[in-house]
Scaffold this motif. Structure first.
Motif, short mmCIF file in Angstrom:
data_model
loop_
_atom_site.label_atom_id
_atom_site.label_comp_id
_atom_site.label_asym_id
_atom_site.label_seq_id
_atom_site.Cartn_x
_atom_site.Cartn_y
_atom_site.Cartn_z
N ASN A 100 32.69 51.60 -52.47
CA ASN A 100 32.29 52.04 -51.14
C ASN A 100 31.89 53.51 -51.17
N LYS A 101 30.96 53.87 -50.28
CA LYS A 101 30.61 55.28 -50.09
C LYS A 101 31.20 55.74 -48.77
N PRO A 102 31.63 57.00 -48.70
CA PRO A 102 32.27 57.47 -47.48
C PRO A 102 31.31 57.53 -46.30
N ALA A 103 31.79 57.06 -45.15
CA ALA A 103 31.09 57.25 -43.89
C ALA A 103 31.65 58.49 -43.21
N ALA A 104 30.95 58.97 -42.20
CA ALA A 104 31.40 60.13 -41.43
C ALA A 104 31.72 61.33 -42.33
N ILE A 105 30.76 61.69 -43.17
CA ILE A 105 30.91 62.83 -44.08
C ILE A 105 30.62 64.13 -43.33
N PHE A 106 31.39 65.16 -43.67
CA PHE A 106 31.07 66.53 -43.26
C PHE A 106 31.07 67.36 -44.53
N ASP A 107 29.87 67.81 -44.95
CA ASP A 107 29.74 68.59 -46.18
C ASP A 107 29.76 70.07 -45.82
N THR A 108 30.79 70.78 -46.28
CA THR A 108 30.95 72.18 -45.89
C THR A 108 29.91 73.09 -46.54
N GLN A 109 29.35 72.71 -47.69
CA GLN A 109 28.27 73.51 -48.26
C GLN A 109 27.03 73.44 -47.39
N LEU A 110 26.70 72.24 -46.94
CA LEU A 110 25.57 72.05 -46.05
C LEU A 110 25.82 72.76 -44.72
N LYS A 176 28.91 73.88 -33.26
CA LYS A 176 28.86 72.91 -32.17
C LYS A 176 28.06 73.36 -30.96
N PRO A 177 28.10 74.66 -30.59
CA PRO A 177 27.30 75.07 -29.43
C PRO A 177 25.80 75.15 -29.72
N MET A 178 25.38 74.93 -30.95
CA MET A 178 23.99 75.14 -31.35
C MET A 178 23.31 73.80 -31.57
N PRO A 179 21.96 73.76 -31.44
CA PRO A 179 21.24 72.54 -31.80
C PRO A 179 21.41 72.19 -33.28
N HIS A 180 21.76 73.20 -34.09
CA HIS A 180 21.98 72.97 -35.52
C HIS A 180 23.03 71.90 -35.76
N TRP A 181 23.97 71.75 -34.83
CA TRP A 181 25.08 70.83 -35.03
C TRP A 181 24.58 69.40 -35.24
N ASN A 182 23.71 68.93 -34.36
CA ASN A 182 23.20 67.56 -34.49
C ASN A 182 22.32 67.41 -35.72
N TRP A 183 21.61 68.47 -36.10
CA TRP A 183 20.79 68.40 -37.32
C TRP A 183 21.69 68.29 -38.55
N LEU A 184 22.78 69.03 -38.55
CA LEU A 184 23.73 68.95 -39.65
C LEU A 184 24.32 67.55 -39.75
N LEU A 185 24.73 66.97 -38.62
CA LEU A 185 25.31 65.63 -38.64
C LEU A 185 24.31 64.62 -39.18
N GLU A 355 5.22 59.98 -45.24
CA GLU A 355 6.01 59.03 -44.44
C GLU A 355 7.51 59.24 -44.63
N GLN A 356 7.93 59.68 -45.84
CA GLN A 356 9.36 59.80 -46.09
C GLN A 356 10.02 60.94 -45.32
N LEU A 357 9.22 61.83 -44.74
CA LEU A 357 9.80 62.92 -43.94
C LEU A 357 10.10 62.40 -42.54
N GLN A 358 11.38 62.27 -42.24
CA GLN A 358 11.80 61.73 -40.95
C GLN A 358 12.87 62.64 -40.35
N GLY A 359 13.35 62.25 -39.17
CA GLY A 359 14.46 62.97 -38.56
C GLY A 359 14.04 64.26 -37.89
N TRP A 360 15.02 65.16 -37.73
CA TRP A 360 14.78 66.39 -36.97
C TRP A 360 13.73 67.29 -37.63
N ARG A 361 13.63 67.27 -38.95
CA ARG A 361 12.63 68.13 -39.62
C ARG A 361 11.21 67.73 -39.22
N ARG A 362 11.01 66.45 -39.04
CA ARG A 362 9.67 65.99 -38.66
C ARG A 362 9.33 66.42 -37.24
#
Length: 378
Positions: A100-110, A176-185, A355-362
């Protein structure tokens, strides 16, 4: 700040692991890290799993535990955040042990990158920056498969997760108060969803100077690169143990047909030839006889000098946007999208997004960028 840590709790049997996993499933977050060895194998050999709860540290022994199903359930829980630092190889170790691979990861380097603390920041520097803690690195390259582990190894492994949840809380408060939060998640979610290993049938495209080869030579290259990847996994040996990376291009270019000519190929060692030489020669013979409709399409040549000016425009826009968003440039312009965009500009006269560029960066960055850059220059 002087470093100290609680005495770790060893988990060395299946029943104890299952009992603790039931308890850990009730937590909001756990800290995780792994120690492993990967000197002579394709896959890492797990040596230790560290788990922190904020109050306690547990050391899980993969040399003694053989039922990882309860741990797999914990990894898969969306309710328990798994806090790790630079976690790509950790994910691989977890998958090897538990499937299994972990779900709900929070990577502190990222997260540190999103928080403006530095891109690709090491854990030692992150602790120093956020907590003023000096973390020793005395045991980084030691033998994690030996038993018993030394006191230095145990201390090092324990310290790797002692402060991780504290770092998680501090980074949450900043982001958390920044839009960056959702991009990080979003980025953290992608860590769980991505492929662990590259597609074997695509490996030929990564070989330097492959664009110089003719279709029949590319056919040989594709067959050998795929064989190299699959055989390394099957035998659990490093890729270069099968075919050295530097040998792939000359093997495809010259297509040796006997052991003597094979031994003249760059980087081919006696051990490669002894174990894999006959198979390599057989594959070359087979690939060179494949009909033209099975030949790969030639790869494009490197970008011409004419692309340099367009590349500078992309970089200027990216730098301005990174400053506006208060993010490192590296988080915006991923290397894999730069070349396709430049090729589209040269071929069609317009920047197009791969096409492979998706998500908030796009949506936040790339679509506004191509809209602006595709306007006629004044």
């Amino acid at each position: 700040m002087p470093v100290s840590h609680p005495d770790p709790i060893w988990v060395t049997d299946n029943d104890t692991l299952a009992t603790y996993c039931t308890q850990w499933l009730k937590l909001d977050a756990i800290a995780l890290d792994t120690e492993f060895i990967r000197t002579d194998t394709f896959y890492p050999k797990p040596g230790l799993i560290q788990l922190g709860t904020g109050q306690e540290v547990f050391l899980l022994d993969p040399l003694k535990i053989d039922n990882w199903q309860p741990f797999a359930q914990l990894l898969g829980s969306e309710q328990v955040v798994k806090v790790l630092h630079a976690c790509s190889e950790d994910i691989e170790v977890f998958h090897i042990l538990s499937g299994n691979k972990p779900a709900a990861i929070f990577d502190t380097q990222l997260a540190a990158s999103y928080a403006g603390l530095g891109h690709s920041l090491g854990y030692q520097n992150l602790l120093k920056t956020l907590l003023g803690v000096d973390l020793p690195k005395d045991a980084t390259r030691s033998d994690w498969l030996q038993r018993p582990l030394t006191d230095i190894q145990v201390s090092y492994a324990t310290l790797d997760v002692v402060h991780l949840l504290e770092v998680y809380q501090l980074l949450q408060q900043r982001l958390k108060p920044m839009p960056h939060w959702n991009w990080l998640l979003e980025d953290c979610s992608n860590l769980s969803n991505g492929d662990l290993y590259p597609k074997p049938e695509e490996q030929w495209k990564e070989v330097k100077r492959a664009w110089q080869l003719r279709p029949r030579q590319l056919c040989v290259l594709k067959v050998l690169a795929e064989y190299r990847e699959r055989e390394a996994r099957r035998s659990n040996v490093p890729r270069n143990r099968v075919i050295p990376r530097g040998s792939l291009w000359p093997l495809a270019r010259y297509m040796p047909d006997n052991i003597h000519s094979l031994s003249a190929i760059q980087d081919m060692r006696h051990s490669n030839i002894r174990h894999y030489g006959e198979e390599v020669l057989s594959l070359i013979e087979m690939a060179r006889e494949l009909p033209g409709e099975q030949h790969p399409k030639p790869l494009p040549a490197p970008l011409p000098k004419a692309a340099k000016e367009h590349g500078q425009r992309l970089k200027r826009y990216t730098s301005q946007k990174a400053e506006e968003l208060n993010l490192p440039v590296e988080l915006l312009m991923l290397g894999k999208i730069l070349t396709p965009m430049l090729r589209s500009r040269l071929e069609y006269g317009l920047f197009k997004l791969p096409e492979q560029l998706q998500g908030w960066r796009r949506t936040v960055f790339a679509e506004p960028m191509v809209e602006q850059l595709n306007q006629p220059e004044q």
